[in-house]
Design a protein around this motif. Structure first.
Motif, short mmCIF file in Angstrom:
data_model
loop_
_atom_site.label_atom_id
_atom_site.label_comp_id
_atom_site.label_asym_id
_atom_site.label_seq_id
_atom_site.Cartn_x
_atom_site.Cartn_y
_atom_site.Cartn_z
N PHE A 101 16.15 -3.69 52.04
CA PHE A 101 15.65 -3.02 50.85
C PHE A 101 14.23 -2.49 51.03
N GLN A 105 13.62 1.45 50.27
CA GLN A 105 12.51 1.91 49.43
C GLN A 105 11.56 2.82 50.18
N GLY A 157 19.16 0.38 56.28
CA GLY A 157 18.43 0.71 55.06
C GLY A 157 18.00 2.17 55.01
N GLN A 240 16.81 -0.57 43.01
CA GLN A 240 17.59 -1.25 44.04
C GLN A 240 16.96 -2.58 44.47
#
Length: 287
Positions: A101, A105, A157, A240
């Motif tokens: 994550f 991001q 990711g 998220q």
């Protein structure tokens, strides 16, 4: 805006459910990374393709309802899925969630900044609070991460971030998602064959992968596509952060894992930071 929030919330729950299914499959040894990825993508393609066929039949023969999507998005989807499966065979859940994550991001926020999206002070504070609480929650479980597993999770990711960014404004969510999943079949099907030859798929592992692909991935991604129509890249990245918290709560409820006070505090701060940031965005939208 309310519909966007509901769609986002349900999509995040679906993503968390997908993480729980993947964790269950890998931990049980009922399926290997290649088989899980292949079955997951093939199941998603089958379910979404069936939805399009039924929709076409209900709306009349003249409605084409053909799959849309693109090869670029399909490639990002496949890279995310295979790297995710391979990484979780080498790193723990806490390390994997943090790296995954963080990469998502970084990818989405960086793209938003390049495109001229500037966070307000409240958005920045909300993001900082949520991410700091997220890291504080995971730190006690962190160990020396496997470098290959960590690298794979970063790739996963980043690929998911690219896939989400390309989803914004891509068109009919069902057609686009179906087209992207169908385009992964030329690589997904050989993975299934490879796994079967090596004896890497059991009955239990197959069922878990089918659920992951057909329900929490395929249907969840449709909801995410629809939600993205009302979210900026920054907002999409912030929300998220809630997925690992939801997944951990699901592990407590369905997998029998214990709930610590640290998790309860961190989870509340993460959700609070997300809400603070998203409400700041809502305040900037004229009535």
């Amino acid at each position: 805006m309310s519909s966007t929030l509901w769609l986002t919330a349900v999509a995040m729950v679906a993503f968390a459910g997908n993480s729980l299914l993947a964790r269950l499959a890998m931990a049980s040894g009922g399926i290997d990374a290649a088989g899980f990825t292949g079955v997951r993508l093939a199941a998603g393609a089958a379910v979404l393709g069936l939805i399009l066929v039924l929709s076409r039949r209900d709306q009349g023969y003249g409605n084409t309802r053909r799959p849309a999507g693109s090869w670029t998005s399909a490639a990002a989807l496949f890279v995310y899925a295979i790297a995710f499966s391979l990484a979780y065979g080498r790193v723990g859940a806490a390390v994997g969630a943090l790296v995954l994550f963080a990469a998502v991001q970084a990818t989405m926020i960086a793209w938003g900044l390049v495109r001229g999206e500037r966070p307000s002070l409240r958005e920045g504070v909300g993001l900082l609070v949520a991410f700091a609480a997220f890291v504080w929650w995971l730190v006690p479980g962190l160990t020396r991460p496997d470098p290959i597993g960590t690298a794979l999770m970063i790739v996963s990711g980043a690929a998911w971030g690219v896939y989400s960014l390309r989803a914004r404004g891509a068109g009919d969510p069902t057609r686009v998602t179906a087209g992207n999943f169908i385009r992964t079949l030329p690589v997904a099907l050989p993975l299934i064959v490879l796994s079967l030859v090596r004896g890497g798929i059991s009955g239990e592992g197959l069922i878990v992968a089918l659920l992951s692909g057909g329900v929490t991935s395929g249907l969840g991604y449709i909801l995410w596509y629809r939600a993205l129509e009302g979210l900026t890249a920054l907002s999409a990245a912030i929300v998220q952060l809630s997925v690992p918290v939801i997944a951990a709560l699901g592990a407590v409820l369905f997998l029998g894992e214990s709930l610590s006070l640290r998790f309860a505090i961190a989870g509340a701060l993460v959700i609070g930071g997300i809400a603070f940031a998203l409400m700041a965005k809502r305040r900037r939208i004229p009535a």
